[in-house]
Motif scaffolding. Structure first.
Motif, PDB file in Angstrom:
ATOM      1  N   PHE A 179       0.798  -1.218   0.000  1.00  0.00           N
ATOM      2  CA  PHE A 179       0.000   0.000   0.000  1.00  0.00           C
ATOM      3  C   PHE A 179       0.835   1.274   0.000  1.00  0.00           C
ATOM      4  CE2 PHE A 179      -0.029  -1.869   4.308  1.00  0.00           C
ATOM      5  CZ  PHE A 179       0.604  -0.882   5.040  1.00  0.00           C
ATOM      6  N   SER A 180       2.153   1.153   0.230  1.00  0.00           N
ATOM      7  CA  SER A 180       3.007   2.335   0.175  1.00  0.00           C
ATOM      8  C   SER A 180       3.452   2.652  -1.257  1.00  0.00           C
ATOM      9  CB  SER A 180       4.240   2.145   1.061  1.00  0.00           C
ATOM     10  OG  SER A 180       3.880   2.078   2.421  1.00  0.00           O
ATOM     11  N   PHE A 181       3.798   1.606  -2.014  1.00  0.00           N
ATOM     12  CA  PHE A 181       4.295   1.815  -3.366  1.00  0.00           C
ATOM     13  C   PHE A 181       3.413   1.178  -4.440  1.00  0.00           C
ATOM     14  CE2 PHE A 181       7.955   2.425  -0.647  1.00  0.00           C
ATOM     15  CZ  PHE A 181       8.547   3.554  -1.188  1.00  0.00           C
ATOM     16  N   GLY A 182       2.436   0.374  -4.027  1.00  0.00           N
ATOM     17  CA  GLY A 182       1.506  -0.208  -4.981  1.00  0.00           C
ATOM     18  C   GLY A 182       0.750   0.833  -5.799  1.00  0.00           C
ATOM     19  N   PRO A 183       0.188   1.881  -5.147  1.00  0.00           N
ATOM     20  CA  PRO A 183      -0.486   2.911  -5.942  1.00  0.00           C
ATOM     21  C   PRO A 183       0.441   3.582  -6.957  1.00  0.00           C
ATOM     22  CG  PRO A 183      -1.118   3.090  -3.632  1.00  0.00           C
ATOM     23  CD  PRO A 183      -0.007   2.091  -3.692  1.00  0.00           C
ATOM     24  N   SER A 184       1.682   3.859  -6.564  1.00  0.00           N
ATOM     25  CA  SER A 184       2.629   4.478  -7.506  1.00  0.00           C
ATOM     26  C   SER A 184       2.935   3.544  -8.674  1.00  0.00           C
ATOM     27  CB  SER A 184       3.923   4.842  -6.778  1.00  0.00           C
ATOM     28  OG  SER A 184       3.692   5.836  -5.797  1.00  0.00           O
ATOM     29  N   LEU A 185       3.032   2.236  -8.395  1.00  0.00           N
ATOM     30  CA  LEU A 185       3.277   1.260  -9.461  1.00  0.00           C
ATOM     31  C   LEU A 185       2.158   1.293 -10.493  1.00  0.00           C
ATOM     32  CD1 LEU A 185       4.942  -1.258 -10.508  1.00  0.00           C
ATOM     33  CD2 LEU A 185       3.318  -2.647  -9.179  1.00  0.00           C
ATOM     34  N   LEU A 186       0.908   1.345 -10.012  1.00  0.00           N
ATOM     35  CA  LEU A 186      -0.223   1.356 -10.933  1.00  0.00           C
ATOM     36  C   LEU A 186      -0.328   2.675 -11.689  1.00  0.00           C
ATOM     37  CD1 LEU A 186      -2.993  -0.513  -8.890  1.00  0.00           C
ATOM     38  CD2 LEU A 186      -1.272  -1.426 -10.455  1.00  0.00           C
ATOM     39  N   VAL A 187       0.025   3.784 -11.022  1.00  0.00           N
ATOM     40  CA  VAL A 187       0.031   5.080 -11.710  1.00  0.00           C
ATOM     41  C   VAL A 187       1.063   5.062 -12.835  1.00  0.00           C
ATOM     42  CG1 VAL A 187       0.575   7.543 -11.465  1.00  0.00           C
ATOM     43  CG2 VAL A 187      -0.881   6.409  -9.776  1.00  0.00           C
ATOM     44  N   GLU A 188       2.199   4.403 -12.600  1.00  0.00           N
ATOM     45  CA  GLU A 188       3.213   4.261 -13.657  1.00  0.00           C
ATOM     46  C   GLU A 188       2.643   3.529 -14.875  1.00  0.00           C
ATOM     47  OE1 GLU A 188       6.574   2.235 -12.059  1.00  0.00           O
ATOM     48  OE2 GLU A 188       7.115   3.847 -10.680  1.00  0.00           O
ATOM     49  N   ARG A 189       1.693   2.636 -14.628  1.00  0.00           N
ATOM     50  CA  ARG A 189       1.091   1.860 -15.711  1.00  0.00           C
ATOM     51  C   ARG A 189      -0.090   2.581 -16.372  1.00  0.00           C
ATOM     52  NH1 ARG A 189       0.829  -4.343 -13.256  1.00  0.00           N
ATOM     53  NH2 ARG A 189       3.069  -4.577 -12.876  1.00  0.00           N
ATOM     54  N   GLY A 190      -0.347   3.815 -15.934  1.00  0.00           N
ATOM     55  CA  GLY A 190      -1.403   4.592 -16.565  1.00  0.00           C
ATOM     56  C   GLY A 190      -2.701   4.685 -15.795  1.00  0.00           C
TER      57      GLY A 190
END
Length: 388
Positions: free
Chosen positions: A224-235
């Motif tokens: 939950f700390s970096f998961g949202p950023s990972l998905l934002v990277e994917r668009g």
């Protein structure tokens, strides 16, 4: 209020605010990067700063509560958390954001230690396992609610509004504290606790147990700390990414108590912990390499909560009443140290590789280390008689 389940509901909500505040940075990390011109490494440091005071305050936290009382300590901790959030809402420099985060974290540490003691006072000898399972679940519930609500607030009104929303929730918690009452028959104090010393086997075992809990939580926090950023990277949009990752937290509200139930029913808590840890590590690695995000997130939620109860029971296997306070202080110190360093290291790795995927891969490795440390804990306890 004198009903112990009503008291538990109050304690649940107050602890819920700690998780809500902790997650407020990660929930809107992409927005903070844009607003303050920082990178993932800086976000990782800001996330980890929340736990930094725990390295200093975890050991004396219980003594502070005994000296000043339950309600005054709880209110003071909530005031510190509110002051930190207001500072982050009203300042426009990154250095003051970090200062506000530290102040918030100091309040969060004091509150964590105090609330755990208050819950035990009300349920000692009376459905303590059920009560503590409900109590522990306030953390994933708070984090999940943060992921659902705060990205939308941040997108619509900016980063400052996110921290103002946290402050508003904390104000409600301060008001609810007035309803708390001490139990009719306060738990008897153990006068030797403050001066008791751990023998070398017990100390080493508690250190290992704290490392297991810290490393497992580092791995879990990467979701939950970096998961949202990972998905934002994917668009993905910030709101969609946050709500999708929050599925892990909502499902863990079910998997935490069910894991404890399974451990008790099967009589094999260590085997359950090892199996669940291996599955969680595999799913974390898959999340960065697969497009099947929702199925992986659902599986993470269903499995990741299972080891919580068995791991939290480890200190009780080695600590007697006279060493429990100091032993739990050591346990939480290791936990806070891991939770401070984990996000910071993950953020650096993400910056170095150019993707938040590195942070989740680090989480997979930390969870993978837990079965090895669990074997070490078992080896240490096997050489020492269990306390009466």
């Amino acid at each position: 209020m004198r009903n112990r389940w009503g008291i538990l509901a109050i304690l649940f909500f107050i602890r819920f605010t700690i998780a809500f505040q902790f997650q407020s940075v990660a929930a809107v990390a992409p927005l903070l990067e844009t607003t303050f011109g920082v990178g993932l490494a800086d976000i990782g440091i800001l996330i980890g700063l929340y736990f930094t005071p725990g390295i200093v305050l975890a050991l004396p936290g219980g003594a502070i509560g005994r000296k000043f009382g339950d309600k005054p300590t709880t209110v003071a901790a909530l005031v510190l958390m509110t002051a930190g959030s207001l500072a982050m809402a009203l300042t426009e420099t990154w250095g003051l954001q970090m200062a506000g985060r530290l102040v918030s974290g100091a309040g969060g540490v004091l509150l964590t230690v105090q609330l755990t003691k208050m819950g035990a006072d009300w349920f000692a000898g009376k459905e303590i396992a059920t009560a503590m399972a409900i109590f522990v679940n306030s953390w994933p519930a708070g984090v999940a609610f943060s992921l659902l609500v705060l990205p939308a607030i941040g997108t619509a009104h900016g980063a400052g509004a996110v921290f103002l929303a946290v402050s508003a929730l904390l104000a409600i918690a301060i008001a609810l504290t007035a309803l708390y009452r001490s139990p009719p028959a306060p738990a008897a104090s153990v006068t030797a606790t403050t001066s008791a010393r751990l023998d070398s086997h017990a100390l080493l075992a508690v250190i290992v147990a704290g490392a297991i809990w810290g490393l497992f939580n580092v791995g879990f926090a990467m979701i939950f700390s970096f998961g949202p950023s990972l998905l934002v990277e994917r668009g993905w949009s910030i709101a969609a990414a946050g709500s999708t990752i929050s599925i892990v937290l909502w499902l863990s509200v079910i998997s935490v108590p069910s894991g404890g139930y399974l451990a008790d029913r099967t009589g094999r808590p260590m085997m359950l912990t090892v199996a669940a840890s291996l599955v969680v590590a595999l799913l974390l690695a898959l999340l960065t390499r697969s497009d099947a995000v929702v199925p992986i997130v659902v599986l993470l939620g269903l499995v990741s909560g299972h080891p919580a109860g068995p791991i939290m029971s480890l200190p009780a296997r080695i600590l007697g009443p006279e060493t429990r306070a100091i032993g739990m202080g050591v346990f939480y110190t290791l936990y806070y140290a891991a939770m401070m360093l984990g996000p910071a290291v993950a953020g650096r790795l993400a910056k170095w590789t150019g993707s938040a995927a590195a942070a989740l891969d680090l989480g997979a490795l930390t969870v993978l280390a837990c079965p090895l440390l669990l074997w070490l804990f078992q080896s240490i306890t096997a050489r020492r008689p269990q306390p009466a």
